[in-house]
Scaffold this motif. Structure first.
Motif, mmCIF file in Angstrom:
data_model
loop_
_atom_site.group_PDB
_atom_site.id
_atom_site.type_symbol
_atom_site.label_atom_id
_atom_site.label_comp_id
_atom_site.label_asym_id
_atom_site.label_seq_id
_atom_site.Cartn_x
_atom_site.Cartn_y
_atom_site.Cartn_z
ATOM 1 N N ALA A 32 0.605 -1.169 -0.003
ATOM 2 C CA ALA A 32 -0.206 0.184 0.032
ATOM 3 C C ALA A 32 0.911 1.195 -0.110
ATOM 4 C CB ALA A 32 -0.854 0.135 1.211
ATOM 5 N N GLU A 33 2.140 1.155 0.565
ATOM 6 C CA GLU A 33 2.829 2.318 0.879
ATOM 7 C C GLU A 33 3.357 2.730 -0.454
ATOM 8 O OE1 GLU A 33 7.237 3.179 2.875
ATOM 9 O OE2 GLU A 33 6.813 1.212 2.333
ATOM 10 N N ALA A 34 3.713 1.710 -1.434
ATOM 11 C CA ALA A 34 4.154 1.845 -2.588
ATOM 12 C C ALA A 34 3.188 2.723 -3.559
ATOM 13 C CB ALA A 34 4.750 0.610 -3.415
ATOM 14 N N ASN A 35 1.918 2.480 -3.141
ATOM 15 C CA ASN A 35 0.905 3.040 -4.198
ATOM 16 C C ASN A 35 0.133 4.050 -3.644
ATOM 17 O OD1 ASN A 35 -0.439 1.958 -6.825
ATOM 18 N ND2 ASN A 35 -2.166 2.358 -5.383
ATOM 19 N N CYS A 36 0.451 4.476 -2.502
ATOM 20 C CA CYS A 36 -0.618 5.810 -1.899
ATOM 21 C C CYS A 36 0.104 6.855 -1.996
ATOM 22 C CB CYS A 36 -0.662 5.201 -0.343
ATOM 23 S SG CYS A 36 -1.729 6.209 0.600
ATOM 24 N N LYS A 37 -0.744 7.912 -2.306
ATOM 25 C CA LYS A 37 -0.156 9.206 -2.116
ATOM 26 C C LYS A 37 0.399 9.801 -0.887
ATOM 27 C CE LYS A 37 -3.125 10.768 -6.367
ATOM 28 N NZ LYS A 37 -4.167 11.663 -6.432
ATOM 29 N N GLU A 38 1.401 10.577 -0.714
ATOM 30 C CA GLU A 38 1.809 11.085 0.491
ATOM 31 C C GLU A 38 0.810 11.826 0.983
ATOM 32 O OE1 GLU A 38 5.892 12.995 2.424
ATOM 33 O OE2 GLU A 38 5.846 12.442 0.151
ATOM 34 N N ASN A 39 0.607 11.306 2.468
ATOM 35 C CA ASN A 39 -0.462 12.038 3.218
ATOM 36 C C ASN A 39 -1.805 11.342 2.968
ATOM 37 O OD1 ASN A 39 1.284 13.859 4.661
ATOM 38 N ND2 ASN A 39 1.263 15.241 2.982
ATOM 39 N N GLY A 40 -1.610 10.080 2.379
ATOM 40 C CA GLY A 40 -2.931 9.479 2.066
ATOM 41 C C GLY A 40 -3.238 8.493 3.214
ATOM 42 N N VAL A 41 -4.170 7.677 3.089
ATOM 43 C CA VAL A 41 -4.666 6.807 4.053
ATOM 44 C C VAL A 41 -4.449 5.289 3.554
ATOM 45 C CG1 VAL A 41 -6.860 6.037 5.374
ATOM 46 C CG2 VAL A 41 -6.438 8.485 4.640
ATOM 47 N N ILE A 42 -4.144 4.565 4.594
ATOM 48 C CA ILE A 42 -3.831 3.057 4.100
ATOM 49 C C ILE A 42 -4.898 2.292 5.239
ATOM 50 C CG2 ILE A 42 -2.527 0.895 4.546
ATOM 51 C CD1 ILE A 42 -0.119 2.637 3.643
ATOM 52 N N ILE A 43 -5.812 1.709 4.480
ATOM 53 C CA ILE A 43 -6.641 0.948 5.291
ATOM 54 C C ILE A 43 -6.308 -0.803 5.407
ATOM 55 C CG2 ILE A 43 -9.067 -0.227 5.503
ATOM 56 C CD1 ILE A 43 -10.051 2.431 4.315
ATOM 57 N N MET A 44 -5.793 -1.082 6.585
ATOM 58 C CA MET A 44 -5.088 -2.375 6.383
ATOM 59 C C MET A 44 -6.175 -3.314 7.220
ATOM 60 S SD MET A 44 -3.229 -5.255 6.284
ATOM 61 C CE MET A 44 -1.769 -4.717 5.455
ATOM 62 N N ILE A 45 -6.718 -4.464 6.295
ATOM 63 C CA ILE A 45 -7.661 -5.318 6.662
ATOM 64 C C ILE A 45 -6.774 -6.606 7.280
ATOM 65 C CG2 ILE A 45 -9.601 -6.926 6.225
ATOM 66 C CD1 ILE A 45 -10.295 -4.976 4.224
ATOM 67 N N ALA A 46 -6.564 -6.851 8.681
ATOM 68 C CA ALA A 46 -5.743 -7.664 9.320
ATOM 69 C C ALA A 46 -6.552 -8.256 10.545
ATOM 70 C CB ALA A 46 -4.292 -7.492 9.479
ATOM 71 N N SER A 47 -6.510 -9.740 10.677
ATOM 72 C CA SER A 47 -7.282 -10.031 11.967
ATOM 73 C C SER A 47 -6.564 -9.646 13.251
ATOM 74 C CB SER A 47 -7.453 -11.267 11.993
ATOM 75 O OG SER A 47 -6.312 -12.227 12.178
#
Length: 424
Positions: free
Chosen positions: A303-318
């Motif tokens: 996600a880091e490699a594809n997210c614009k700076e200051n963007g939001v990463i939604i990580m779905i992980a149990s």
């Protein structure tokens, strides 16, 4: 709305994305890769055609002892498929050889008996000699000299003292070693904590070549290859799996040459073209890799490699197993900010690397640039929020939080399995 099912723990989670926001979906071609052969046939064919080495049967003839390194409970290596084939072929060529299965825990906790049964099957657990590698147990280790980087090469003596050392594993993209598999069975798999620390030092992790899908000039990879050769890792069986954890390809033979062939196959399947967006939704591919926060960092790097700076990463992980590492958790929690933690790590000398430093360094790097929202109903908010991240029990709740930060028109990219892609 566009409905999707993404991996979550041992099942799937349905998510809804507004069509006007959805910029794209980045997926490995492994999900659509089709082969008519069975998993067993793929493995047997690889063993019949070793790359850069004699056959496994020729290697074990006349030998008294063999150590077989296998992966631990955090890796989805389909050992129920691979191990019976390996053991049958070894004993077919040398019925009296003394075999020890050494579980490559690296710096992880030991694999429990129940986890062994789930991974290897009851028959193997009850009838084979299986030993957990414990990286902090100095009595298990032997010093083989220095790594190219200058760190001590200290390896489990069960691996080094056998007449034959082989390993099984799987190849996927890796967030700082370039790719998993091959040489990683030795370092970090069965290496001393001291050796792992030096190899995973802040200087190496900060290298621009210590990234997903990169082997060339990767200082971490260079040490790992040397460790495998010095330990006399003479034969590997590595598989490639799809999203259902089924074998779709296999390579066998020389620990470096066969591994490189497997990496080429994975690169062809996993490479995806980036489409930078405001919000990136990603998973860690479900169980076993999404069972703790420590492992979830891997998917975040896609996600880091594809997210614009200051963007939001939604990580779905149990994160059903919690944080996954006390040092990892403590260092994140006890830092005033991700930037403060990164500045502190930059001053740590190579041989003074602390446990889990590599993982909290990479997480801090991500948190310094992006807002991260963890979606789970299996871990408490207080722990997630203390690690400088946001928590949502459902995906809808996470998406509302993301829109509040980036606006209702924010672009969204979905990466259904972050550990299976190489974003370029």
């Amino acid at each position: 709305m566009t409905k999707m099912n993404v991996p979550y723990y041992k099942g799937m989670m349905e998510i809804d994305i507004p069509e006007k926001n959805l910029l794209g979906v980045l997926e490995s071609k492994a999900n659509k890769y089709r082969i008519s052969k069975t998993q067993e046939e793929i493995v047997e064919e690889a063993l019949d055609n070793p790359i850069g080495s004699n056959s496994l049967e020729e290697i074990v003839k006349g030998k008294n002892t063999l150590t077989l390194i296998t992966s631990d409970h955090t890796r989805p290596v389909p050992s129920k498929v691979t191990l019976p084939i390996l053991l049958r072929r070894i004993r077919g060529a040398n019925p009296n050889i003394d075999i020890t299965i050494l579980i490559a825990t690296g710096f992880h906790r030991p694999t429990t008996r129940d986890e062994m049964i789930e991974k290897f099957g009851v028959e193997i657990v009850e009838n084979e000699k299986i030993i957990n590698h414990v990286s902090t147990d100095d009595s298990m280790m032997v010093n083989l000299g220095k790594l190219p980087s200058g760190g001590d090469l200290i390896i489990n003596k069960i691996a080094t003292q056998a007449d034959v050392l082989i390993s099984e594993g799987f190849i996927e993209s890796h967030f700082f070693a370039g790719f998993s598999g091959g040489r990683k069975s030795v370092l970090p798999g069965v290496a001393s904590a001291k050796t792992i620390m030096a190899n995973h030092c802040g200087e190496f992790i900060a290298s621009p070549n210590a990234r997903t899908g990169v082997l060339m000039n990767n200082p971490i990879h260079k040490d790992m290859v040397y460790a495998a050769k010095k330990s006399n890792l003479s034969f590997i069986l590595n598989v490639v799996i799809d999203s259902e954890k089924k074998v779709i390809h296999a390579v066998a033979g020389d620990s470096e040459k066969a591994h490189l062939k497997g990496c080429e196959f994975v690169m062809d399947l996993a490479k995806v073209e980036k489409n930078p967006s405001d919000i990136v939704v990603v998973t860690n591919g479900g169980y076993p890799l999404d069972q703790n926060m420590y492992q979830a960092v891997k998917g975040m790097t896609a996600a880091e490699a594809n997210c614009k700076e200051n963007g939001v990463i939604i990580m779905i992980a149990s994160c059903a197993d919690g944080h996954g590492g006390q040092s990892f958790y403590d260092n994140i929690v006890n830092s005033k900010s991700p930037r403060e933690l990164l500045d502190r790590i930059s001053k740590v000398k190579r041989n003074e690397t602390v446990p889990d430093q590599w993982e909290f360094q990479i997480l801090a790097r991500i948190l310094d640039k992006f807002t991260v929202i963890i979606v789970t109903d299996m871990w408490e908010s207080k722990y997630i929020e203390s690690m400088h991240m946001n928590h949502a029990k459902t995906f809808d709740e996470a998406l509302k939080k993301a829109f509040k930060i980036k606006g209702e028109d924010a672009s969204i990219t979905v990466i259904p399995d972050g550990v299976s892609v190489i974003v370029r």
